[in-house]
Structure formats: C-alpha cells, structure tokens
Design an enzyme around this catalytic site. Structure first.
Site, PDB file in Angstrom:
ATOM      1  N   CYS A   1      37.042  40.194  37.305  1.00  0.00           N
ATOM      2  CA  CYS A   1      37.536  41.345  37.566  1.00  0.00           C
ATOM      3  C   CYS A   1      37.072  41.936  38.889  1.00  0.00           C
ATOM      4  O   CYS A   1      36.035  42.719  38.702  1.00  0.00           O
ATOM      5  CB  CYS A   1      37.542  42.396  36.601  1.00  0.00           C
ATOM      6  SG  CYS A   1      38.131  44.005  36.656  1.00  0.00           S
TER       7      CYS A   1
ATOM      8  N   CYS B   1      36.953  45.943  38.781  1.00  0.00           N
ATOM      9  CA  CYS B   1      35.823  46.299  37.996  1.00  0.00           C
ATOM     10  C   CYS B   1      34.558  46.322  38.679  1.00  0.00           C
ATOM     11  O   CYS B   1      33.783  47.342  38.547  1.00  0.00           O
ATOM     12  CB  CYS B   1      35.823  45.820  36.478  1.00  0.00           C
ATOM     13  SG  CYS B   1      37.175  45.280  35.725  1.00  0.00           S
ATOM     14  N   ASP B   2      34.197  45.239  39.035  1.00  0.00           N
ATOM     15  CA  ASP B   2      32.880  44.665  39.683  1.00  0.00           C
ATOM     16  C   ASP B   2      32.725  44.747  40.926  1.00  0.00           C
ATOM     17  O   ASP B   2      31.462  44.830  41.590  1.00  0.00           O
ATOM     18  CB  ASP B   2      32.636  43.531  39.066  1.00  0.00           C
ATOM     19  CG  ASP B   2      32.342  43.677  37.532  1.00  0.00           C
ATOM     20  OD1 ASP B   2      32.302  44.539  36.885  1.00  0.00           O
ATOM     21  OD2 ASP B   2      32.933  42.449  36.705  1.00  0.00           O
TER      22      ASP B   2
END
Ligand code: NAP
Length: 305
Positions: free
Chosen positions: A131, A134-135
C-alpha cells in the site's frame, strides 16, 4: 432481526448493491470485516470513474459510506466465517453472531499477493508494503522499488515518485500489462528507473528491516522499501463449503450475478470475469440487487446471537 438480503463486503460492488436493494424496499444488512471502501482505501488516485475527473480512493470510499448512512442501511463490522443453507434461508455466521437471509451477495473483493520469498511475510511493515498510499510517506527522500507491470504497479510507482527520491520499477517482462497512458507517464517521470525482464529473487535485511533486494541477474539494489503490486487473490475462504468457487477461489456467476446456489449472488473482484474495474464492480452490484429485489420472497428471517 429479519433480513431479505445480506451483503457481505462494503466495497464498491457491495455498497452499490445495498443502495439498489434498500431503495427497492429490501430489508438489507451489510457486513464488513475491516472498513468500508475495500480496496479503494489503498488507491491514491482514480481518474476513470465517471463523475470524478480525479478523486482519491479514500475520498470515494467516504462518499460511498456517506450514501450508506444517509439511506440508513444497517451494517456490522464483523468477519464472516461461514455460510450455510437451511431450506431457502442462508445462514451467515460471523465472529460475533449468526444472521439469516433469503438472499446473499458476496462482494468481498481481493487481497494483494506477495512474491512468495522466504523472509517476505515477516518483513511486511518493515520495508515491504502492498500500500503506497498508506506507507509511501515513510520513505520521503529515500530510494524504493515497485514490482509488477499492471495498472496498480504503474499507478503506485507514479504516486511514490512524487514522494521519494527514486523509484525502481521492476517488471518481469519487456511489455507492461497496464494502460498506455500510465506507461507514458512512467517513462516521462525522471526519478523512475524501469528494470525490464527482471525478478526479485532475494530480500536482504538489517536489524529486521529490509535494506537490499537481489534480482535474478545478481544485481543488488539498496532500497528502503519494496512495494509489491503483482495482482490480487480473491477473499472467499468462508464460502468454500458452498461449492461455488473455482480452484483458486474465484466465484462463477451468470449474467445476473447468480451463483449456482439459488439466492446466493456474487459481484466485484471476487467473480470470474474479464474486466476488474471500479465502474464494473458498481454495475455488477446494482445488477445483482435488482435481480434479487425482483425475486424478493416473504420468508421470515431471524437473527440468532
Ligand atoms: P494485474 O493486472 O494482474 O498485473 C499484475 C502484474 O504483476 C503483471 O504485470 C504481472 O506480470 C506481474 N506479476 C504477477 N505475478 C508476478 C510475480 N510472481 N513476480 C513478478 N511479477 C508478477 O494486477 P493489478 O495491476 O493489480 O490490476 C488488477 C486489476 O485491477 C486489473 O484488471 C487492472 O486493470 C485493474 N486496475 C485498474 C486501474 C485503473 O484503471 N487505473 C488501477 C489499478 C488496477 P505479467 O504482465 O508478466 O503477467
């Protein structure tokens, strides 16, 4: 509680079905394991969904969820672990309760596949990610790699290139599977280096965190993170007993999104089909709900705690 229909999965297909079912007068329940929006939650930018020139996955997800709440469609955040049959009724067992309905729509989507390398799973969250949204921000100013050659890999490599210092895009062939306009953008992005005909064969770590990857030609790349976008696997373990999945877990449906079990429907990324897009998932959920709303019966449904 009594339900005409239970929709499992609050991604695009499930929410689209719930909107149509509710508006058709169904007594409908949605069940979601994690959070509404499904895979939308990990997509940074969507430019091919009608009505939005550009929208982030989480924003579209939020708008879908707002539609669920404004229509007062009930939902549970629970994990479905089994579906069984009791006459015409379908029994949906979750980690918290058991529900009954005449019709069920399975719209649980897919989850990302990993490469299958020895220390890969333990490095997830420690340099390995599926992701970018997200990261990605954890790696500002660093060098990262993306593996894959489909739309997801291309789109997320572009997203990362705006945050990190450099992106290595590693693809096992010479031709990308993804759309031409994305390929063009990738080729024009100065800080993306494409490595064709290459596979990641080894993950090296330091103090439990990924720090290098080795490619099949022995080349080593020192990177801070590896983002894996090599496709997705369907999430249908709980439906295996029904005999509606193929050997790799996808569900076979007809043109009305009915499975071979009467009253059990499936839509979105978990079905066998040619096109896996947000817009097709929405259409499939709607089609299934129109079908089961028309076939609505007067069965009495009960909820057992
Ligand atoms: P995908 O289209 O299945 O592509 C997976 C990619 O990973 C392929 O390039 C494949 O290589 C590669 N791959 C598979 N196994 C591998 C392995 N073991 N090692 C190295 N590489 C491997 O998956 P996706 O990109 O996630 O897309 C899934 C679906 O969602 C597609 O239908 C896609 O069009 C759709 N989608 C659409 C958009 C959009 O419209 N903007 C965005 C994201 C996703 P090969 O090419 O050699 O097989």
């Amino acid at each position: 509680m009594e339900y005409d229909s239970i929709i499992i999965g609050m991604g695009v297909a499930g929410i689209s079905a719930a909107i149509y079912a509710k508006r058709a007068g169904n007594n409908v329940l949605m069940i979601e394991k994690m959070r509404p929006g499904g895979i939308l939650n990990i997509i940074d930018n969507i430019e091919n969904y009608p009505g939005f020139k550009s929208i982030s996955g989480p924003d579209l997800s939020y708008q879908l969820f707002e539609q669920v709440t404004s229509l007062e469609i009930p939902y549970k955040i629970e994990e479905v672990i089994d579906i069984s049959l009791e006459g015409n009724l379908k029994i949906v067992k979750t980690n918290k309760a058991t529900y009954k309905a005449t019709n069920i729509l399975i719209a649980t989507g897919r989850s990302p596949i990993l490469l299958g390398l020895p220390n890969e799973e333990k490095l997830v969250g420690k340099g390995i990610s599926t992701c970018a949204l997200c990261d990605g921000s954890l790696y500002q100013g660093k060098e990262v790699a993306v593996v894959g050659g489909g739309n997801s890999a291309l789109q997320e490599a572009l997203y990362l290139s705006k945050i990190v210092k450099k992106v290595y895009l590693i693809h096992r062939r010479e031709e990308f599977r993804g759309e031409e306009n994305l390929v063009e953008k990738i080729k024009n992005q100065e800080n993306i280096e494409i490595i064709y005909n290459s596979q990641v064969t080894e993950l090296q770590e330091e103090n439990g965190v990924l720090n290098k990857i080795v490619l099949n030609d022995e080349k080593t790349l020192e990177i801070s993170a590896l983002f894996i976008y090599i496709g997705y696997a369907p999430k249908t373990d709980f439906a295996k007993n029904l005999g509606i999945t193929n050997p790799v877990g996808y569900i076979e449906v007809n043109e009305n999104f009915e499975t071979k079990v009467e009253g059990i429907y499936a839509a979105g990324d978990i079905i066998i089909k040619k096109v896996y897009q947000i817009v097709t998932a929405a259409a499939e959920g709607a089609t299934a709900a129109i079908r089961f709303s028309r076939k609505k019966t007067t069965n009495k449904l009960t909820k057992t705690e």
